[in-house]
Design a protein around this motif. Sequence first.
Motif, PDB file in Angstrom:
ATOM      1  N   LEU A 191     -27.292   0.489 -16.844  1.00 28.35           N
ATOM      2  CA  LEU A 191     -25.752  -0.066 -15.790  1.00 28.35           C
ATOM      3  C   LEU A 191     -26.801  -1.020 -14.139  1.00 28.35           C
ATOM      4  N   VAL A 192     -26.278  -1.828 -14.234  1.00 28.58           N
ATOM      5  CA  VAL A 192     -26.922  -2.693 -13.570  1.00 28.58           C
ATOM      6  C   VAL A 192     -25.915  -3.367 -12.523  1.00 28.58           C
ATOM      7  N   ASN A 193     -26.127  -2.824 -11.471  1.00 26.76           N
ATOM      8  CA  ASN A 193     -25.339  -3.078  -9.747  1.00 26.76           C
ATOM      9  C   ASN A 193     -26.056  -4.497  -9.496  1.00 26.76           C
ATOM     10  N   ASN A 194     -25.392  -5.332 -10.087  1.00 28.92           N
ATOM     11  CA  ASN A 194     -25.308  -6.523  -9.663  1.00 28.92           C
ATOM     12  C   ASN A 194     -24.701  -6.532  -8.250  1.00 28.92           C
ATOM     13  N   GLY A 195     -22.760  -6.784  -8.474  1.00 25.80           N
ATOM     14  CA  GLY A 195     -21.735  -6.913  -7.502  1.00 25.80           C
ATOM     15  C   GLY A 195     -22.693  -7.278  -6.329  1.00 25.80           C
ATOM     16  N   GLY A 196     -22.686  -8.142  -5.451  1.00 24.70           N
ATOM     17  CA  GLY A 196     -22.299  -7.917  -3.861  1.00 24.70           C
ATOM     18  C   GLY A 196     -22.392  -8.944  -3.558  1.00 24.70           C
ATOM     19  N   ILE A 197     -21.691  -9.478  -2.097  1.00 24.87           N
ATOM     20  CA  ILE A 197     -21.863 -10.554  -0.534  1.00 24.87           C
ATOM     21  C   ILE A 197     -23.165 -10.510   0.093  1.00 24.87           C
ATOM     22  N   SER A 198     -23.208 -11.558   0.861  1.00 21.12           N
ATOM     23  CA  SER A 198     -24.431 -11.949   1.925  1.00 21.12           C
ATOM     24  C   SER A 198     -23.645 -11.950   2.850  1.00 21.12           C
ATOM     25  N   GLN A 199     -24.171 -12.867   4.296  1.00 19.92           N
ATOM     26  CA  GLN A 199     -23.891 -12.509   5.195  1.00 19.92           C
ATOM     27  C   GLN A 199     -24.436 -14.035   5.820  1.00 19.92           C
ATOM     28  N   ARG A 200     -23.285 -14.783   6.893  1.00 19.06           N
ATOM     29  CA  ARG A 200     -24.511 -15.805   7.628  1.00 19.06           C
ATOM     30  C   ARG A 200     -23.835 -15.564   8.649  1.00 19.06           C
ATOM     31  N   SER A 201     -23.744 -14.897   9.896  1.00 20.36           N
ATOM     32  CA  SER A 201     -23.440 -15.016  11.139  1.00 20.36           C
ATOM     33  C   SER A 201     -24.354 -14.001  12.023  1.00 20.36           C
ATOM     34  N   THR A 202     -23.661 -13.584  13.384  1.00 17.38           N
ATOM     35  CA  THR A 202     -24.582 -12.853  14.219  1.00 17.38           C
ATOM     36  C   THR A 202     -24.680 -11.297  14.086  1.00 17.38           C
ATOM     37  N   VAL A 203     -24.961 -10.986  15.090  1.00 18.37           N
ATOM     38  CA  VAL A 203     -24.356  -9.462  16.007  1.00 18.37           C
ATOM     39  C   VAL A 203     -22.755  -9.358  16.559  1.00 18.37           C
ATOM     40  N   LEU A 204     -23.110 -10.201  17.508  1.00 17.02           N
ATOM     41  CA  LEU A 204     -22.304 -10.358  18.220  1.00 17.02           C
ATOM     42  C   LEU A 204     -21.018 -11.098  18.041  1.00 17.02           C
ATOM     43  N   GLU A 205     -20.839 -12.269  16.864  1.00 14.94           N
ATOM     44  CA  GLU A 205     -19.695 -12.931  15.994  1.00 14.94           C
ATOM     45  C   GLU A 205     -19.737 -12.034  15.440  1.00 14.94           C
ATOM     46  N   SER A 206     -19.780 -11.070  14.437  1.00 14.42           N
ATOM     47  CA  SER A 206     -18.943 -10.357  13.590  1.00 14.42           C
ATOM     48  C   SER A 206     -18.751  -9.424  13.765  1.00 14.42           C
ATOM     49  N   GLU A 207     -17.800  -9.067  13.129  1.00 16.08           N
ATOM     50  CA  GLU A 207     -16.193  -7.871  13.466  1.00 16.08           C
ATOM     51  C   GLU A 207     -16.479  -7.098  13.101  1.00 16.08           C
ATOM     52  N   LEU A 208     -16.029  -5.745  13.136  1.00 19.85           N
ATOM     53  CA  LEU A 208     -16.524  -4.585  12.308  1.00 19.85           C
ATOM     54  C   LEU A 208     -16.169  -4.512  10.947  1.00 19.85           C
ATOM     55  N   SER A 209     -15.051  -5.078  11.394  1.00 26.89           N
ATOM     56  CA  SER A 209     -14.406  -5.372   9.189  1.00 26.89           C
ATOM     57  C   SER A 209     -15.181  -5.659   8.293  1.00 26.89           C
ATOM     58  N   VAL A 210     -16.409  -6.781   9.174  1.00 25.88           N
ATOM     59  CA  VAL A 210     -16.560  -7.665   7.500  1.00 25.88           C
ATOM     60  C   VAL A 210     -18.376  -6.544   8.036  1.00 25.88           C
ATOM     61  N   ILE A 211     -19.025  -6.348   8.659  1.00 28.27           N
ATOM     62  CA  ILE A 211     -19.798  -5.064   8.066  1.00 28.27           C
ATOM     63  C   ILE A 211     -19.530  -4.218   7.775  1.00 28.27           C
ATOM     64  N   ARG A 212     -18.162  -3.613   7.583  1.00 25.38           N
ATOM     65  CA  ARG A 212     -17.709  -3.012   6.841  1.00 25.38           C
ATOM     66  C   ARG A 212     -17.520  -3.470   5.503  1.00 25.38           C
ATOM     67  N   ARG A 213     -16.931  -4.309   4.977  1.00 19.55           N
ATOM     68  CA  ARG A 213     -16.703  -4.881   3.718  1.00 19.55           C
ATOM     69  C   ARG A 213     -18.076  -5.285   3.223  1.00 19.55           C
ATOM     70  N   LEU A 214     -19.136  -5.439   3.813  1.00 14.65           N
ATOM     71  CA  LEU A 214     -20.810  -5.877   3.723  1.00 14.65           C
ATOM     72  C   LEU A 214     -21.106  -4.432   2.468  1.00 14.65           C
ATOM     73  N   MET A 215     -21.048  -3.594   3.912  1.00 18.69           N
ATOM     74  CA  MET A 215     -20.983  -1.972   3.493  1.00 18.69           C
ATOM     75  C   MET A 215     -20.439  -1.355   1.936  1.00 18.69           C
ATOM     76  N   GLU A 216     -19.216  -1.897   2.102  1.00 18.19           N
ATOM     77  CA  GLU A 216     -18.138  -1.664   1.245  1.00 18.19           C
ATOM     78  C   GLU A 216     -18.593  -2.059  -0.018  1.00 18.19           C
ATOM     79  N   ILE A 217     -18.680  -2.918  -0.605  1.00 16.84           N
ATOM     80  CA  ILE A 217     -19.279  -3.607  -1.320  1.00 16.84           C
ATOM     81  C   ILE A 217     -20.997  -3.665  -2.074  1.00 16.84           C
ATOM     82  N   ASN A 218     -21.598  -4.124  -0.749  1.00 11.58           N
ATOM     83  CA  ASN A 218     -22.809  -3.848  -1.411  1.00 11.58           C
ATOM     84  C   ASN A 218     -23.535  -1.995  -1.499  1.00 11.58           C
ATOM     85  N   TYR A 219     -23.233  -1.548  -0.884  1.00  9.04           N
ATOM     86  CA  TYR A 219     -23.428   0.221  -0.633  1.00  9.04           C
ATOM     87  C   TYR A 219     -23.106   1.168  -1.889  1.00  9.04           C
ATOM     88  N   PHE A 220     -21.106   1.462  -0.614  1.00  7.29           N
ATOM     89  CA  PHE A 220     -20.910   1.929  -1.332  1.00  7.29           C
ATOM     90  C   PHE A 220     -19.803   1.629  -3.094  1.00  7.29           C
TER      91      PHE A 220
END
Length: 265
Positions: free
Chosen positions: A86-115
């Motif tokens: 099983l090759v868990n390769n699917g994922g997505i990256s980010q280009r934004s600072t913490v101050l400008e990043s909505e929490l929903s975007v950080i959750r989406r990164l965790m949902e795809i890349n980690y969960f």
Amino acid sequence: MFYKGKTVWITGASSGIGEALSRAFYNEGANLILSSRREEVLQEVKSTLGADDDRIFVLPLDLTQSDTFAEKTREALEHFGQIDVLVNNGGISQRSTVLESELSVIRRLMEINYFGSVGLTKEVLPHMVSRGSGHIIVTSSVAGKIGTKFRSGYAGSKHAVQGFFNSLRQEMYEHNVDVTLLCPGFIKTNISKNALTGDGTNFGKMGDAHSKAMTADEMVDKVMPKIKKAKEEIIITGFKEGLAIWVQRLSPTLLNKILKNTKVT
């Protein structure tokens, strides 16, 4: 033909590293299960691989929909009868600072890349344990080891990936299931174009470092011999990322001073 008769399931197989890995495993004789969200693109990848359609099964999968993983795993097992890698390769990256990043975007990164990787692994793992063999490969990143500007959510997700799968490896020794963390630096793919900005829209352009990096096929050529040996961690970088990892081991304080004034996009 190292993987002849083996079945390899690859997520994020529609482009970039996933497509390159699909090509490499196919050329090594593997049966392939190709997954990503876009079925039509997966069909295009399938058409480029070879004439033996019986060795390729297209199985669309959205890594944000963990409630579908059990059914997708059942379909995969019904088609080829086994999953060896099983090759868990699917994922997505980010280009934004913490101050400008909505929490929903950080959750989406965790949902795809980690969960996404954790959830699919949990569905496939009982099959591998019952057979007493298997290989879990996860595409992490140098960002799983080093945090930089504009990557907080991405680096956080990849640090989590490192921790989870390093722990899983310890549990799998007795079951003869190998766990490999693949940690690339900058690779010339569309990852920066598809990266999320602070409001969740795509970054939409190729980063300077990515445009000058090795291609996905060049990367895969370098890592496949190590994948065959089931190396526990494979780091593949350009000079600067490799140097950064070395400096971090020597002096995290020095690395922070260097990164403070380094362009990382």
